[in-house]
Design an enzyme around this catalytic site. Structure first.
Site, short mmCIF file in Angstrom:
data_model
loop_
_atom_site.label_atom_id
_atom_site.label_comp_id
_atom_site.label_asym_id
_atom_site.label_seq_id
_atom_site.Cartn_x
_atom_site.Cartn_y
_atom_site.Cartn_z
N GLU A 1 0.83 -1.20 0.00
CA GLU A 1 0.00 0.00 0.00
C GLU A 1 0.87 1.25 0.00
OE1 GLU A 1 -3.12 -0.03 -0.44
OE2 GLU A 1 -3.60 -2.14 -0.06
N HIS B 1 -1.17 -5.78 1.49
CA HIS B 1 -2.36 -6.63 1.38
C HIS B 1 -2.02 -7.89 0.57
CE1 HIS B 1 -5.53 -3.58 2.69
NE2 HIS B 1 -5.89 -4.69 3.28
N CYS C 1 -7.48 -2.45 8.31
CA CYS C 1 -6.11 -2.42 7.76
C CYS C 1 -5.63 -0.99 7.54
CB CYS C 1 -6.04 -3.20 6.46
SG CYS C 1 -6.23 -4.97 6.71
N ARG D 1 -17.71 -1.33 5.75
CA ARG D 1 -18.85 -1.94 5.06
C ARG D 1 -19.38 -3.15 5.82
NH1 ARG D 1 -17.12 -4.27 0.69
NH2 ARG D 1 -15.05 -3.38 0.70
#
Ligand code: PCA
Length: 197
Positions: free
Chosen positions: A81, A166, A144, A91
């Site tokens: 990232e 990830h 994360c 979500r």
């Protein structure tokens, strides 16, 4: 040269999964990679607990480098990232049943921090080791990203190298619907990435 310490973390399973590829791979890493002694930690998928757990361990072991690893189901490769953002926008609920919407990670703090890991060098090394790896410009807005942002905020200016990677599902999670990498491929990738830090 003094010994250097690299703290690498994975997460516990979340969202109805039975395993999390991040910790499955992290726990198989050797005790030493390149110039680093490796310290491993399993982190709860919890907005409340994740960053405190890692900060406490990083201080306790005097980590020079902190790499956090997490599952990103659906991705086709290993994705370091680039950026952590100051946003919690879940979500699904975390493992404590908490699902924040449109909240900052840290009040009155910068909008984002860039990874301080050598992301491009890591991507090149992982691909050279034969595992697909590409850059990600979004770690999402779940636990994360929260952990990545919180660590970069907490340790800004200290010179510690901090970032997030990830990883895709494992084959047993992916079925026919999703891409996957094996635990061995993820271990190869993490090892190759650490060797260039
Ligand atoms: N992945 C989630 C949190 C824990 C994990 O392994 C995420 O991408 O936010």
């Amino acid at each position: 040269m003094a010994e250097k310490t690299l703290l690498i973390t994975g997460f516990d399973p979340f969202g109805g999964e039975k395993i999390n590829p991040s910790y499955e791979a992290v726990k198989l890493l050797p005790e030493r990679v390149g110039k680093y002694n490796i310290v491993k930690l399993c982190v709860p998928t919890s907005f409340e607990k994740a960053s405190d757990t890692v900060i406490t361990k990083a201080e306790e072991c005097f980590a020079d480098v902190i790499i956090c690893v997490g599952q990103a189901g659906g991705r086709k490769g290993i994705t370091p990232e680039v950026i952590g953002i100051n946003l919690r926008d879940a979500r699904i609920p975390d493992n404590d049943g908490y699902m924040p919407k449109n909240q900052p990670v840290v009040e009155n703090a910068p909008a984002a921090y860039f990874s301080t890991l050598p992301v491009d060098d890591m991507i090149e090394a992982v691909n050279r080791a034969g595992v697909p790896c590409f850059k990600s410009y979004s770690a999402g807005a779940f636990v994360c990203n929260d952990l990545m942002y919180s660590l970069l905020h907490r340790f800004v200016g200290t010179g510690k190298k901090i970032g997030f990677i990830h990883v895709p599902f494992l084959p047993e999670q992916a079925g026919y619907k999703h891409p996957s990498l094996t635990t061995e491929q993820i271990v190869t990738a993490l090892t190759a990435a650490i060797e260039v830090i």
